[in-house]
Scaffold this motif. Sequence first.
Motif, short mmCIF file in Angstrom:
data_model
loop_
_atom_site.label_atom_id
_atom_site.label_comp_id
_atom_site.label_asym_id
_atom_site.label_seq_id
_atom_site.Cartn_x
_atom_site.Cartn_y
_atom_site.Cartn_z
N GLU A 166 9.26 -46.88 -1.34
CA GLU A 166 9.13 -48.04 -2.22
C GLU A 166 9.89 -49.23 -1.64
OE1 GLU A 166 11.26 -49.47 -6.19
OE2 GLU A 166 10.09 -47.64 -6.49
N THR A 167 9.26 -50.38 -1.69
CA THR A 167 9.97 -51.63 -1.37
C THR A 167 9.70 -52.63 -2.48
OG1 THR A 167 8.15 -52.69 -0.14
CG2 THR A 167 9.67 -51.32 1.13
N PHE A 168 10.62 -53.54 -2.64
CA PHE A 168 10.41 -54.67 -3.53
C PHE A 168 11.02 -55.89 -2.86
CE2 PHE A 168 11.58 -57.62 -6.92
CZ PHE A 168 10.32 -57.80 -7.49
N THR A 169 10.23 -56.96 -2.74
CA THR A 169 10.70 -58.22 -2.18
C THR A 169 10.85 -59.19 -3.34
OG1 THR A 169 9.57 -57.77 -0.11
CG2 THR A 169 10.25 -60.05 -0.52
N ALA A 170 12.09 -59.52 -3.67
CA ALA A 170 12.37 -60.40 -4.80
C ALA A 170 12.19 -61.86 -4.39
CB ALA A 170 13.80 -60.18 -5.29
N ALA A 171 11.89 -62.67 -5.38
CA ALA A 171 11.82 -64.11 -5.15
C ALA A 171 13.24 -64.64 -4.90
CB ALA A 171 11.21 -64.81 -6.36
N PRO A 172 13.37 -65.68 -4.07
CA PRO A 172 14.72 -66.24 -3.85
C PRO A 172 15.26 -66.88 -5.13
CG PRO A 172 13.04 -67.57 -2.75
CD PRO A 172 12.35 -66.38 -3.32
N GLY A 173 16.56 -67.00 -5.18
CA GLY A 173 17.20 -67.63 -6.32
C GLY A 173 17.72 -66.60 -7.31
N PRO A 174 18.42 -67.04 -8.32
CA PRO A 174 19.01 -66.11 -9.28
C PRO A 174 17.93 -65.37 -10.07
CG PRO A 174 19.30 -68.37 -10.01
CD PRO A 174 18.70 -68.44 -8.64
N ARG A 175 18.28 -64.17 -10.49
CA ARG A 175 17.36 -63.36 -11.29
C ARG A 175 17.13 -64.05 -12.63
NH1 ARG A 175 17.71 -59.37 -15.25
NH2 ARG A 175 19.97 -59.38 -15.20
N GLN A 176 15.87 -64.13 -13.01
CA GLN A 176 15.50 -64.70 -14.30
C GLN A 176 15.82 -63.69 -15.40
OE1 GLN A 176 14.45 -67.91 -14.43
NE2 GLN A 176 14.85 -67.84 -12.23
N PRO A 177 16.24 -64.16 -16.58
CA PRO A 177 16.64 -63.24 -17.66
C PRO A 177 15.55 -62.28 -18.11
CG PRO A 177 16.99 -65.54 -18.30
CD PRO A 177 16.38 -65.54 -16.94
N ASP A 178 14.27 -62.64 -17.93
CA ASP A 178 13.18 -61.77 -18.37
C ASP A 178 12.76 -60.75 -17.32
OD1 ASP A 178 12.20 -63.83 -16.75
OD2 ASP A 178 10.21 -63.75 -17.68
N ILE A 179 13.45 -60.71 -16.18
CA ILE A 179 13.12 -59.76 -15.11
C ILE A 179 14.09 -58.59 -15.17
CG2 ILE A 179 13.03 -59.44 -12.60
CD1 ILE A 179 12.03 -62.29 -12.38
N PRO A 180 13.58 -57.35 -15.26
CA PRO A 180 14.47 -56.17 -15.32
C PRO A 180 15.41 -56.12 -14.11
CG PRO A 180 12.20 -55.55 -15.78
CD PRO A 180 12.17 -56.98 -15.31
N GLU A 181 16.59 -55.58 -14.31
CA GLU A 181 17.66 -55.55 -13.30
C GLU A 181 17.22 -55.07 -11.91
OE1 GLU A 181 21.20 -56.32 -11.70
OE2 GLU A 181 20.77 -56.72 -13.79
N PRO A 182 16.51 -53.95 -11.78
CA PRO A 182 16.18 -53.50 -10.42
C PRO A 182 15.32 -54.50 -9.64
CG PRO A 182 15.69 -51.78 -12.02
CD PRO A 182 16.03 -53.02 -12.79
N PHE A 183 14.62 -55.39 -10.35
CA PHE A 183 13.73 -56.34 -9.69
C PHE A 183 14.40 -57.68 -9.42
CE2 PHE A 183 11.05 -53.28 -11.89
CZ PHE A 183 10.32 -52.80 -10.82
N GLY A 184 15.72 -57.74 -9.56
CA GLY A 184 16.45 -58.96 -9.26
C GLY A 184 16.88 -59.04 -7.81
N ALA A 185 16.71 -57.95 -7.06
CA ALA A 185 17.12 -57.92 -5.66
C ALA A 185 16.06 -57.18 -4.84
CB ALA A 185 18.46 -57.21 -5.51
N SER A 186 15.90 -57.61 -3.61
CA SER A 186 14.98 -56.91 -2.71
C SER A 186 15.59 -55.57 -2.33
CB SER A 186 14.74 -57.75 -1.45
OG SER A 186 14.11 -58.96 -1.77
N HIS A 187 14.76 -54.53 -2.26
CA HIS A 187 15.28 -53.21 -1.91
C HIS A 187 14.20 -52.36 -1.26
CE1 HIS A 187 13.75 -52.71 -6.08
NE2 HIS A 187 13.29 -51.56 -5.60
N LEU A 188 14.64 -51.33 -0.57
CA LEU A 188 13.78 -50.32 0.04
C LEU A 188 14.41 -48.97 -0.26
CD1 LEU A 188 12.18 -50.11 3.50
CD2 LEU A 188 13.96 -48.46 2.96
#
Length: 169
Positions: free
Chosen positions: A44-66
């Motif tokens: 699994e990978t997730f590429t997050a949008a740049p900038g601070p995490r928006q309040p309506d986005i769940p925590e794991p999706f606030g940062a890019s990860h593999l």
Amino acid sequence: MRLSTLITLGAALPLMLAFPFTNMANTTSNATCSTQPFQIIGFETFTAAPGPRQPDIPEPFGASHLSFLFIDPNFGRPGSCIRSLAAGAGGSVASAGKYYPCIGNPSLEYVFDGKVLGLKHSFDCQQKDITTSGSKDIQGSVNCFEAFNGVSCNSNVDTIEIPITDVTA
């Protein structure tokens, strides 16, 4: 993929981080010096949008990860590979040509350019330092889609096999 599946996948990342890692670097008792393929489970990978995490986005999706589970046929038990960028950094965990160590499993390194996944695993086998490596184009084994202002990719097969193409001692 449905939103409920994404939230379930996102919730799994903190759980994976909580499990103890299997560090295969110092394990020799079960090493067989095999050249059978590496097995990858749950890629699994997730590429997050740049900038601070928006309040309506769940925590794991606030940062890019593999993340994925890794099974080396020399040991037969899984070890985790996880890499996460700082929250708000944006950017991708995919980077052509640069190997990154897996958190908690320093004997395993990966390189991923968004298409090809390469692995290097170093260990002691029969009193010799061995490094096995291989790579594979995994595009046909993953589905990618937009989610939470970013791009999520995850495996659509139970196991991805990465052939070992090089063994050095």
